[in-house]
Design a protein around this motif. Structure first.
Motif, PDB file in Angstrom:
ATOM      1  N   GLY A  25     188.106 -42.642 -25.067  1.00 34.34           N
ATOM      2  CA  GLY A  25     187.338 -42.652 -26.326  1.00 34.34           C
ATOM      3  C   GLY A  25     186.136 -43.559 -26.224  1.00 34.34           C
ATOM      4  O   GLY A  25     185.799 -44.279 -27.168  1.00 34.34           O
ATOM      5  N   ALA A  26     185.481 -43.541 -25.067  1.00 30.60           N
ATOM      6  CA  ALA A  26     184.429 -44.529 -24.824  1.00 30.60           C
ATOM      7  C   ALA A  26     183.164 -43.893 -24.256  1.00 30.60           C
ATOM      8  O   ALA A  26     183.213 -42.849 -23.601  1.00 30.60           O
ATOM      9  N   LEU A  27     182.047 -44.543 -24.543  1.00 31.63           N
ATOM     10  CA  LEU A  27     180.775 -44.230 -23.885  1.00 31.63           C
ATOM     11  C   LEU A  27     180.361 -45.469 -23.109  1.00 31.63           C
ATOM     12  O   LEU A  27     180.710 -46.587 -23.481  1.00 31.63           O
ATOM     13  N   ASN A  28     179.611 -45.268 -22.034  1.00 32.74           N
ATOM     14  CA  ASN A  28     179.067 -46.404 -21.288  1.00 32.74           C
ATOM     15  C   ASN A  28     177.577 -46.176 -21.090  1.00 32.74           C
ATOM     16  O   ASN A  28     177.176 -45.184 -20.496  1.00 32.74           O
ATOM     17  N   PHE A  29     176.778 -47.083 -21.637  1.00 31.49           N
ATOM     18  CA  PHE A  29     175.326 -46.985 -21.503  1.00 31.49           C
ATOM     19  C   PHE A  29     174.861 -47.927 -20.401  1.00 31.49           C
ATOM     20  O   PHE A  29     175.250 -49.098 -20.384  1.00 31.49           O
ATOM     21  N   VAL A  30     174.055 -47.417 -19.498  1.00 31.88           N
ATOM     22  CA  VAL A  30     173.481 -48.250 -18.447  1.00 31.88           C
ATOM     23  C   VAL A  30     171.975 -48.288 -18.685  1.00 31.88           C
ATOM     24  O   VAL A  30     171.312 -47.253 -18.708  1.00 31.88           O
ATOM     25  N   TYR A  56     183.546 -53.336 -18.238  1.00 29.81           N
ATOM     26  CA  TYR A  56     182.643 -54.466 -18.068  1.00 29.81           C
ATOM     27  C   TYR A  56     181.992 -54.421 -16.680  1.00 29.81           C
ATOM     28  O   TYR A  56     182.689 -54.345 -15.663  1.00 29.81           O
ATOM     29  N   GLU A  57     180.676 -54.446 -16.664  1.00 27.08           N
ATOM     30  CA  GLU A  57     179.896 -54.424 -15.422  1.00 27.08           C
ATOM     31  C   GLU A  57     180.130 -53.176 -14.570  1.00 27.08           C
ATOM     32  O   GLU A  57     179.915 -53.176 -13.362  1.00 27.08           O
ATOM     33  N   ILE A  58     180.588 -52.111 -15.226  1.00 26.22           N
ATOM     34  CA  ILE A  58     180.721 -50.825 -14.542  1.00 26.22           C
ATOM     35  C   ILE A  58     179.486 -49.995 -14.887  1.00 26.22           C
ATOM     36  O   ILE A  58     179.051 -50.004 -16.034  1.00 26.22           O
ATOM     37  N   HIS A  59     178.938 -49.314 -13.930  1.00 26.93           N
ATOM     38  CA  HIS A  59     177.813 -48.434 -14.234  1.00 26.93           C
ATOM     39  C   HIS A  59     178.334 -47.006 -14.278  1.00 26.93           C
ATOM     40  O   HIS A  59     178.930 -46.608 -15.255  1.00 26.93           O
ATOM     41  N   ASP A  60     178.172 -46.227 -13.219  1.00 25.91           N
ATOM     42  CA  ASP A  60     178.757 -44.886 -13.214  1.00 25.91           C
ATOM     43  C   ASP A  60     180.275 -45.030 -13.085  1.00 25.91           C
ATOM     44  O   ASP A  60     180.770 -45.498 -12.060  1.00 25.91           O
ATOM     45  N   PRO A  61     181.034 -44.661 -14.116  1.00 26.54           N
ATOM     46  CA  PRO A  61     182.483 -44.899 -14.069  1.00 26.54           C
ATOM     47  C   PRO A  61     183.211 -44.052 -13.007  1.00 26.54           C
ATOM     48  O   PRO A  61     184.379 -44.292 -12.727  1.00 26.54           O
ATOM     49  N   ALA A  62     182.538 -43.083 -12.445  1.00 21.19           N
ATOM     50  CA  ALA A  62     183.156 -42.294 -11.378  1.00 21.19           C
ATOM     51  C   ALA A  62     182.852 -42.870  -9.992  1.00 21.19           C
ATOM     52  O   ALA A  62     183.402 -42.411  -8.986  1.00 21.19           O
ATOM     53  N   ARG A  63     181.966 -43.870  -9.948  1.00 21.28           N
ATOM     54  CA  ARG A  63     181.534 -44.396  -8.649  1.00 21.28           C
ATOM     55  C   ARG A  63     181.286 -45.890  -8.753  1.00 21.28           C
ATOM     56  O   ARG A  63     180.153 -46.341  -8.728  1.00 21.28           O
TER      57      ARG A  63
END
Lengths: 122, 452
Positions: A71-76, B269-276
């Motif tokens: 249930g999460a999004l991650n913005f870079v 935390y401090e993860i960018h592409d969660p698949a890599r």
């Protein structure tokens, strides 16, 4: 389709998040408090809106990753720290406080879904 | 080794400067469990190693974690008595001196004899490999006056140290999760080719590496995310099964909490592409991970996937970052923010454009500061209602003299600035800049040395 009235609310009521930093790049997670909130968040909290939020700092790129199981999004967000942890003039050189800038984004939520919020605080 | 019982790995520090009373409840909990156990200490931020290198240049016996003795003193004897292995990157720029300090501490405390393993090879300036440094795209890394250049070493040399019977493993730069992964590999007899297991151990290490950040630290948001007894948050412990399933828990009789929310926040935390997520041991994929609360303060994590580890290791390079000067002054009461804004304009006009590499920034803390930008565009959109604000000026410059202008100009506001300013504070400090480079894995040769 939920046909109930839409209510404007800060994302902060629906999700929590944290900033991580590496050099001049930060990531901000947005994690729905409940699975029912996630579709609204996924639809409305777009990379474009987050890029707009940080436009005063001219990021070079905003990428959004989806983690539906969590249930999460991650913005870079790239090059947003005006020099990065080591070179920033900002008091918060890591950019750690910025998760709460993202959580201030307004979203429109069906009233019936927003009512589920009460169960979290109860 | 290789038995089916789970191993417990706790975390005693998540950064240099973490709470020194945190490790003791972790060790007590590990002892009470009666299980095989280890404790990891992660104290090496991106800049910390360059600072340590500078400290070593000043004094050849310095250059490791300054709080090392205070960190280990409460737990060293118990860990040795109950065979709880200690792994830490607190060796920083001088792991040998750190090991000597731990030996001396052990003698002072009357501990049993111990074997300390020192892992080196991460320092590319010492090994000469720095000349082979690459940028992300493979082009040669720009030459410069490097203070430090250290590769992120993986778990393999740490496992070697454990196999050799080390009670304490002291390292310099090593990937943070590897500090926990090594005891998992050693205890369960995992092979480095078993991607799913290495991925699982790496994810567990990632969750442990920031200490309280997975147990309710850096989490509380009153009314939204409440944390019990945040003044005494228990640090995390992972119980790892032979098949890679693991549970995140925390030290007994402490505050804080472990639940689905705390675990997911720290996972990303401090993860960018969660698949890599790239580590020296594995390319970690968390997209299919399942996180489930199974009991109060116990969360099970399954489903981490792993792909081939990268051919190159990441390297953090530290170099001179010039100087940062800061000055602050408070204004309160009627029209406070406007007086602060005037003070800021006065100082900015006086410092003006001092030099080509000098940058100046103003903030009004209480109106807009950390969300503000260097140019002040964000602050311009705000109007003053707040009645207790603090004007801050920051100057970044290559030389100390220019950076000091920030404090000097703010100080002079006492007599020359707007009405009613008070509470001037100023600071100036040298800065370390860092950049990331890469190096072919085979050019980094970790070395394990036993010091009895």
């Amino acid at each position: 389709m939920d046909m109930s009235r839409l209510i404007e609310t800060p994302l902060h009521r629906l999700a929590h998040g944290r900033t991580g930093d590496k050099g001049n790049r930060i990531n901000i997670s947005v994690i729905a408090y409940r699975a029912e909130f996630f579709p609204v968040i996924r639809e409305q909290v777009t990379a474009e809106r987050v890029a707009e939020l940080f436009s005063h700092r001219r990021p070079t790129k905003v990428e959004r990753y989806e983690l539906p199981r969590l249930g999460a999004l991650n913005f870079v967000i790239d090059d947003v720290l005006e020099g990065g942890v080591n070179d920033a003039l900002n008091l918060d050189g890591h950019g750690k406080t910025n998760a709460f800038l993202v959580l201030s984004i307004p979203v429109w939520v069906p009233e019936t879904i927003l009512q589920l919020r009460e169960e979290i605080t109860a | 080794m290789g038995d089916n019982a789970p191993i417990l790995v706790g975390c005693g520090a998540g950064f240099s400067g973490d709470r020194l009373d945190a490790p003791e409840p972790v060790v007590r909990t590990l002892i009470r469990s009666g299980r095989p156990a280890a404790i990891m200490f992660e104290t090496l931020g991106e800049r910390t190693l360059a600072l340590a290198q500078l400290a070593r240049q000043q004094n050849p016996e310095n250059g490791f974690e300054p709080l090392l003795e205070r960190m280990l003193e409460p737990v060293l004897d118990a860990c040795l008595t109950y065979n709880i292995r200690i792994l830490g990157n607190f060796g920083a720029a001088n792991p040998h001196a750190a090991a000597r300090t731990i030996h001396a501490l052990g003698r002072r405390l009357g501990c049993r004899k111990m074997r300390i393993a020192v892992v080196t090879g991460d320092d590319l300036i010492a090994s000469g490999a720095v000349s082979a440094l690459e940028q992300e795209d493979g082009a040669p890394f720009p030459r410069g006056e490097f203070i430090s250049a250290n590769a992120y070493v993986g778990a393999a040399p740490l496992v070697e140290a454990l196999v050799a019977g080390a009670d304490v493993v002291v390292t310099g730069r090593v990937a943070d999760p590897s500090l926990a992964l090594a005891p998992f590999i050693h205890h369960h007899g995992w092979s480095l080719d078993e991607h799913r297991l290495i991925a699982s151990g790496t994810l567990a290490g990632h969750l442990l590496e920031c200490g309280a950040q997975v147990t309710g630290g850096y989490f509380a948001d009153p009314g939204f995310k409440n944390v019990p007894d945040p003044h005494m948050i228990g640090f995390p412990i992972v119980s790892m099964e032979a098949d890679g399933r693991f549970t995140v828990m925390k030290a007994h009789d402490t505050g804080g909490l472990v639940d689905r929310r705390t675990v997911i926040e720290q996972m990303l935390y401090e993860i960018h592409d969660p698949a890599r997520y790239l580590t020296p041991d594995i390319t970690l994929d968390v997209t299919e991970v399942e996180v489930a609360g199974i009991a109060p303060n116990q969360v099970s994590v399954t489903g981490a996937a792993g792909h081939q580890r990268p051919d190159r290791l990441k390297v953090t390079v530290g170099y001179d970052g010039g100087w940062l000067g800061e000055g602050e002054i408070s204004y309160a009461g009627p029209n406070a923010a406007e007086r602060a804004r005037l003070a800021m304009d006065v100082v900015q006009r006086r410092i003006g454009h001092v030099g080509p590499n000098v940058r100046v920034r103003g903030d009004i803390i209480g109106v807009a500061s950390v969300f503000n930008d260097d140019a002040g565009a964000w602050l311009d959109g705000y109007f003053a209602h707040s009645g207790d604000v603090r004007m801050r000026i920051a100057v970044a410059a290559p030389d100390r003299r220019t950076a000091e202008r920030a404090g000097e100009e703010v100080l002079a506001l006492y007599t020359c600035g707007p009405a009613g300013g008070g509470g001037v504070r100023s600071a100036v400090r040298r800065r370390i800049a860092t950049a990331s480079g890469y190096i072919q894995r085979e050019l980094v040769k970790p070395n394990v040395e036993m010091m009895d």
